[in-house]
Design an enzyme around this catalytic site. Structure first.
Site, PDB file in Angstrom:
ATOM      1  N   LYS A   1      13.427 -30.952 -37.344  1.00 34.83           N
ATOM      2  CA  LYS A   1      13.481 -29.634 -37.974  1.00 34.83           C
ATOM      3  C   LYS A   1      13.912 -28.538 -37.003  1.00 34.83           C
ATOM      4  O   LYS A   1      14.396 -27.495 -37.420  1.00 34.83           O
ATOM      5  CB  LYS A   1      12.152 -29.328 -38.636  1.00 34.83           C
ATOM      6  CG  LYS A   1      11.903 -30.273 -39.814  1.00 34.83           C
ATOM      7  CD  LYS A   1      10.656 -29.942 -40.575  1.00 34.83           C
ATOM      8  CE  LYS A   1      10.537 -30.778 -41.831  1.00 34.83           C
ATOM      9  NZ  LYS A   1      10.189 -32.191 -41.547  1.00 34.83           N
TER      10      LYS A   1
HETATM   11  C1  LIG Z   1      10.358 -33.187 -42.516  1.00 37.97           C
HETATM   12  C2  LIG Z   1      10.450 -34.555 -41.993  1.00 37.97           C
HETATM   13  C3  LIG Z   1      11.036 -35.586 -42.743  1.00 37.97           C
HETATM   14  C4  LIG Z   1      11.525 -35.381 -44.155  1.00 37.97           C
HETATM   15  O1  LIG Z   1      12.644 -34.544 -44.210  1.00 37.97           O
HETATM   16  P1  LIG Z   1      13.077 -33.886 -45.617  1.00 37.97           P
HETATM   17  O2  LIG Z   1      14.210 -33.007 -45.276  1.00 37.97           O
HETATM   18  O3  LIG Z   1      11.887 -33.141 -46.105  1.00 37.97           O
HETATM   19  O4  LIG Z   1      13.434 -34.996 -46.522  1.00 37.97           O
HETATM   20  C5  LIG Z   1      11.154 -36.827 -42.161  1.00 37.97           C
HETATM   21  N1  LIG Z   1      10.700 -37.064 -40.908  1.00 37.97           N
HETATM   22  C6  LIG Z   1      10.128 -36.100 -40.170  1.00 37.97           C
HETATM   23  C7  LIG Z   1       9.622 -36.438 -38.805  1.00 37.97           C
HETATM   24  C8  LIG Z   1       9.992 -34.817 -40.667  1.00 37.97           C
HETATM   25  O5  LIG Z   1       9.423 -33.872 -39.914  1.00 37.97           O
END
Ligand SMILES: *Cc1c(COP(=O)(O)O)cnc(C)c1O
Length: 501
Positions: free
Chosen positions: A115
């Site tokens: 993220k």
């Molecule tokens: C947020 C997250 C996901 C999922 O991503 P989305 O965009 O919500 O589908 C998968 N793995 C990790 C480690 C995350 O932080």
């Protein structure tokens, strides 16, 4: 480029408006009217460019109301070597064995989760957007988090002038390390609060606040407005398109694949944001064969892609991949909008979802889903087995979310025998964020120790890899936030944090 609401195409906005607002007033999400296309010249240009330049080029195709200088400024501030140490690019692409498999490590940023790739850029896009629409207001960033978003958003927005950030996380739905990362957050404009509920409660609560006219009015009167750093914000989605295209360019550049050759893209999925970005990349002309959607035991998306029926009426599981513990995948609404090209249709399904928890798409959408996607899911036990095998066979250490994707990719291979097409798997978090479960997966039994840091140290010894700096630094940090509330009390918490009370 115009953006419009998934639920009402007559509600239009330029990108600055869409980013500043986060969500449409009717509760829909902003989607681009059309997809910009990458030409062959564009691909050649991108192959020879560094990550920052690639990001500028791709973002400029969407942010047509931003000047080139503005985009460059945002990108240069976001993807610095200080924030993403270890190389000129903020990510790395790791080839597993001589297999046709590449792990796209997206977690070398300040909070060790993918993220950061979007949330280091979003604050810059957002503050520029606010200037552009001449909103002389302080943006209150309201976040519901299943773990990683919260910390990444806090880190991205801390002490950014003109913004405040408030994060709600489910009390028992995040890992101890994730919780520690959030409650120790530094910065003058930040606030963190636990929710007695799960992620969907937190997310529904935040969505309700966004459309609550009373609270919006109160904020407005004291020079504040809501904005969103959740993956429903367009400014989260766009930066994620870049790394899929960038990874592809790197594979071509390193002669791992030929120009124009197809790849599969595998994404561990929760809110459908990351995989939607890969879909956008495909729409722009990236040669993607299948988008492989990987879920944990909360497999609502697996069923949806296979049957066309979305049904959230099922048991919610708390798993070892908590960032994917989601039964309402917000960004799916965008996909439905692109596949149906109908605002009425999407509005009808979203109505049905909120009233009955269920909807069924039309036959033509079912066909498109099958054509574009392949979906699978993976239990906690199999996730641990995958972490174990990958470590023992390839000496590669991966976190539980990435392991879900690797496992589902193997399911895909055994069903389709599609071994010739190279696969890019999104690796979404550092294994050290989940030391406890990663360690017990490798050892095949729980590792007894006082705290998570000792587990991280043990993991480091076993794997001969470094504990990332941001995680090392956590052990000395003070807990700043101990507040918790019920979902119904979120409104009061927001008012306390704003200037309105
Ligand atoms: C947020 C997250 C996901 C999922 O991503 P989305 O965009 O919500 O589908 C998968 N793995 C990790 C480690 C995350 O932080």
């Amino acid at each position: 480029m115009k953006y419009r609401s998934t639920r009402d195409f007559s509600q239009e906005a330029v990108s600055a408006q869409a980013i500043a607002q986060g969500i449409c007033e009717d509760g829909g999400l902003f989607v681009p009217e059309t997809f910009p296309k990458l030409t062959q010249q564009d691909f050649i240009f991108l192959q020879n460019a560094d990550y920052q330049t690639r990001a500028q080029k791709i973002l400029s195709m969407y942010l047509t109301d931003f000047s080139a200088d503005e985009i460059e400024d945002c990108v240069k501030r976001a993807y610095t070597e200080e924030k993403f140490p270890g190389g000129p690019a903020p990510l790395s692409l790791v080839n597993i064995d001589s297999a046709n498999l590449y792990l796209l490590e997206l977690w070398h940023g300040p909070t060790c989760a993918f993220k950061d790739m979007a949330l280091q850029l979003l604050p810059h896009l957002l503050t520029k957007s606010l200037q552009k629409i001449q909103a002389n207001k302080t943006a209150i960033i309201l976040v519901a988090t299943s773990g990683d978003t919260g910390k990444a958003a806090l880190e991205g927005f801390r002490d950014v002038p003109g913004t405040k950030i408030l994060v709600f996380y489910p009390e028992d739905g995040v890992s101890p390390m994730q919780k520690r990362q959030m409650v120790t957050q530094e910065g003058k404009n930040v606030f963190v609060c636990a929710i007695a509920g799960n992620f969907d409660d937190a997310q529904s609560g935040v969505k309700k606040l966004f459309t609550d006219s009373e609270i919006r009015q109160k904020l407005s009167e004291c020079g504040e407005m809501f904005s969103s750093a959740n993956s429903i914000n367009l400014g989260r989605l766009l930066p994620q398109i870049v790394y899929y295209i960038s990874a592809y360019c790197d594979l071509v550049k390193e002669s791992r694949i030929k120009e124009g050759e197809q790849v599969n893209v595998v994404v561990p999925t929760g809110n459908f944001g990351n995989i939607l970005a890969a879909f956008y990349a495909k729409q722009m002309g990236l040669p993607v064969h299948k988008l492989i959607c990987a879920s944990n035991s909360n497999n609502v998306l697996t069923d949806f892609i296979r049957t066309g029926i979305y049904d959230r009426n099922r048991t919610f599981y708390t798993t070892i991949s908590p960032s994917m513990d989601i039964l309402i995948s917000s960004n799916l609404e965008r996909l439905l909008s692109h596949l149906t090209k109908s605002d009425c249709q999407v509005r009808e399904w979203m109505d049905s979802l909120s009233k009955t928890g269920r909807y069924e798409v039309t036959d033509s959408v079912k066909v498109s889903l099958k054509d574009l996607f392949w979906a699978g899911c993976c239990s906690d036990q199999n996730t641990k087995q995958t972490i174990h095998n990958l470590f023992c066979d390839e000496h590669y250490l991966c976190d539980p979310h990435t392991a879900v994707a690797v496992n589902v990719y193997h399911q895909y291979l055994s069903e389709t025998k599609d071994e010739k097409i190279p696969a890019i798997i999104a690796s979404t978090a550092s294994p050290y964020k989940f030391s406890d479960n990663v360690l017990s997966a490798i050892l095949e039994k729980p590792y007894d120790s006082e705290n998570d840091f000792q587990k991280a140290v043990k993991l480091s010894e076993l794997s001969d890899t470094e504990i990332p700096e941001p995680i090392k630094a956590l052990s000395d940090k003070k807990v700043r936030f101990t507040e918790s509330c019920h979902p119904e009390e979120m409104k009061q918490e927001v008012l306390k944090f704003s200037d309105a009370e």
